[in-house]
Design a protein around this motif. Sequence first.
Motif, mmCIF file in Angstrom:
data_model
loop_
_atom_site.group_PDB
_atom_site.id
_atom_site.type_symbol
_atom_site.label_atom_id
_atom_site.label_comp_id
_atom_site.label_asym_id
_atom_site.label_seq_id
_atom_site.Cartn_x
_atom_site.Cartn_y
_atom_site.Cartn_z
ATOM 1 N N TYR A 284 0.820 -1.215 0.000
ATOM 2 C CA TYR A 284 0.000 0.000 0.000
ATOM 3 C C TYR A 284 0.854 1.266 0.000
ATOM 4 C CZ TYR A 284 -3.366 3.453 1.798
ATOM 5 O OH TYR A 284 -4.138 4.570 2.006
ATOM 6 N N ASP A 285 1.913 1.264 0.816
ATOM 7 C CA ASP A 285 2.753 2.458 0.935
ATOM 8 C C ASP A 285 3.533 2.774 -0.336
ATOM 9 O OD1 ASP A 285 1.915 2.966 3.487
ATOM 10 O OD2 ASP A 285 3.585 1.914 4.449
ATOM 11 N N GLU B 191 -5.569 4.054 9.568
ATOM 12 C CA GLU B 191 -4.483 4.117 8.590
ATOM 13 C C GLU B 191 -3.424 3.098 8.984
ATOM 14 O OE1 GLU B 191 -3.154 5.231 5.042
ATOM 15 O OE2 GLU B 191 -4.917 6.104 5.992
ATOM 16 N N ASP C 36 -0.367 -0.074 7.479
ATOM 17 C CA ASP C 36 0.327 -0.737 6.386
ATOM 18 C C ASP C 36 -0.511 -1.921 5.939
ATOM 19 O OD1 ASP C 36 2.401 1.025 6.684
ATOM 20 O OD2 ASP C 36 3.526 -0.279 8.038
#
Length: 202
Positions: free
Chosen positions: A87-88, A124, A126
Amino acid sequence: YDFLFQPGFSTAQQVSDLSGRGVGMDVVKRNVESLGGSIGVQSKRGEGSRFLLRVPLTLAIMDGLGLTVIDEHYIVPLTAVVEAFQYDNLQRTALFDRHEMVNVRGEFIPLVRLRQFVGLPDTEHDGLVVVLEQEGQQIALLIDAIAGQQQVVLKSLEENFTRVPGFAGATILGDGRVALILDVSDIIRRAHQSSERLTAVA
């Protein structure tokens, strides 16, 4: 296209007392949806139309990919999985600060947070983004982890419980836990409709 499925719709050149009184597309749609399926239309002017009929089997063996959020397990059909990313590592944006999009190979596609979709607390974090595709449309599904590939026995929710939007059925995992099977087509349709509405407003 939804107008085609309205009761009484007729293509007759002259409207009469009998126009639209036969078995119309509304009956087809109602019967298909009663089976847990769906019907859609694709049309291009001067080229023709396609009617897409999807009817789930009441019991079938499916190759699936196990997904997890928190301690919950979900399954998506392996045929719908395109690829997965951290995702990051993805560029992200949002329309009106609420409709999220991610950049996948130069194209922004809707992001669906599985935690939010199933009603679990979302923070929020990871995670992984799994790109899913059906009929040329894609979404990015944010999950916690991938549990691995597995063959599952698909059982109908509608026959044993009730029809639940966004879910195609359920299965029992090897350890006895129940996992819901995501209806990828329905989730993609909802995500793109939401995106199109916000784009039109903008």
